[in-house]
Design a protein around this motif. Sequence first.
Motif, PDB file in Angstrom:
ATOM      1  N   LYS A 108      -7.760   2.705  -5.493  1.00 28.16           N
ATOM      2  CA  LYS A 108      -9.122   2.752  -6.019  1.00 28.16           C
ATOM      3  C   LYS A 108      -9.413   1.582  -6.943  1.00 28.16           C
ATOM      4  O   LYS A 108     -10.543   1.117  -7.028  1.00 28.16           O
ATOM      5  CB  LYS A 108      -9.353   4.066  -6.774  1.00 28.16           C
ATOM      6  CG  LYS A 108      -9.272   5.284  -5.892  1.00 28.16           C
ATOM      7  CD  LYS A 108      -9.457   6.562  -6.694  1.00 28.16           C
ATOM      8  CE  LYS A 108      -9.335   7.772  -5.778  1.00 28.16           C
ATOM      9  NZ  LYS A 108      -9.418   9.025  -6.522  1.00 28.16           N
ATOM     10  N   TYR A 145      -2.633   7.252   0.289  1.00 27.96           N
ATOM     11  CA  TYR A 145      -3.167   7.105  -1.064  1.00 27.96           C
ATOM     12  C   TYR A 145      -3.953   5.799  -1.159  1.00 27.96           C
ATOM     13  O   TYR A 145      -3.381   4.751  -1.451  1.00 27.96           O
ATOM     14  CB  TYR A 145      -2.037   7.075  -2.102  1.00 27.96           C
ATOM     15  CG  TYR A 145      -1.263   8.349  -2.204  1.00 27.96           C
ATOM     16  CD1 TYR A 145      -1.648   9.351  -3.088  1.00 27.96           C
ATOM     17  CD2 TYR A 145      -0.122   8.560  -1.429  1.00 27.96           C
ATOM     18  CE1 TYR A 145      -0.928  10.526  -3.196  1.00 27.96           C
ATOM     19  CE2 TYR A 145       0.611   9.734  -1.529  1.00 27.96           C
ATOM     20  CZ  TYR A 145       0.201  10.710  -2.413  1.00 27.96           C
ATOM     21  OH  TYR A 145       0.914  11.869  -2.518  1.00 27.96           O
ATOM     22  N   THR A 163       0.851  -1.185   0.000  1.00 32.58           N
ATOM     23  CA  THR A 163       0.000   0.000   0.000  1.00 32.58           C
ATOM     24  C   THR A 163       0.889   1.237   0.000  1.00 32.58           C
ATOM     25  O   THR A 163       2.097   1.151   0.236  1.00 32.58           O
ATOM     26  CB  THR A 163      -0.914   0.054   1.244  1.00 32.58           C
ATOM     27  OG1 THR A 163      -0.085   0.077   2.411  1.00 32.58           O
ATOM     28  CG2 THR A 163      -1.860  -1.138   1.299  1.00 32.58           C
ATOM     29  N   ILE A 218      -4.455   4.932  -7.849  1.00 29.99           N
ATOM     30  CA  ILE A 218      -4.622   5.475  -6.506  1.00 29.99           C
ATOM     31  C   ILE A 218      -5.331   6.808  -6.578  1.00 29.99           C
ATOM     32  O   ILE A 218      -5.401   7.424  -7.630  1.00 29.99           O
ATOM     33  CB  ILE A 218      -3.271   5.645  -5.769  1.00 29.99           C
ATOM     34  CG1 ILE A 218      -2.277   6.444  -6.607  1.00 29.99           C
ATOM     35  CG2 ILE A 218      -2.695   4.284  -5.432  1.00 29.99           C
ATOM     36  CD1 ILE A 218      -0.996   6.768  -5.880  1.00 29.99           C
TER      37      ILE A 218
END
Length: 105
Positions: A15, A12, A8, A105
Amino acid sequence: MLLTTTPTIEGYPIKQYIGVIGSEAIVGANAMRDFSASIKDFFGGRVSAYEDVLRQAKESALQELTNRAAQLGANAVVGIDLDYETVGANGSMLMVTTSGTAVII
């Protein structure tokens, strides 16, 4: 384009996961580098000629990974893994492979 070895990117949120991508770079090691390396191996010390080649191969593989991610519409690659190997007759070539997950993101 953000590139990271972590799954990760703090701050951010991911999506969309686009998919796993990969790249590779193979560079030859020439006779002068081999000669220099054999002397350093005998006397000890770092072999800057090989370090430069490895750095160049890594940068090339990461650039190719970036290009592939961009072609898929990604703006980041997470979970990047880099692997280094020798290939060819007598290990005369150096190979860097990368893989990661292209995301938005």
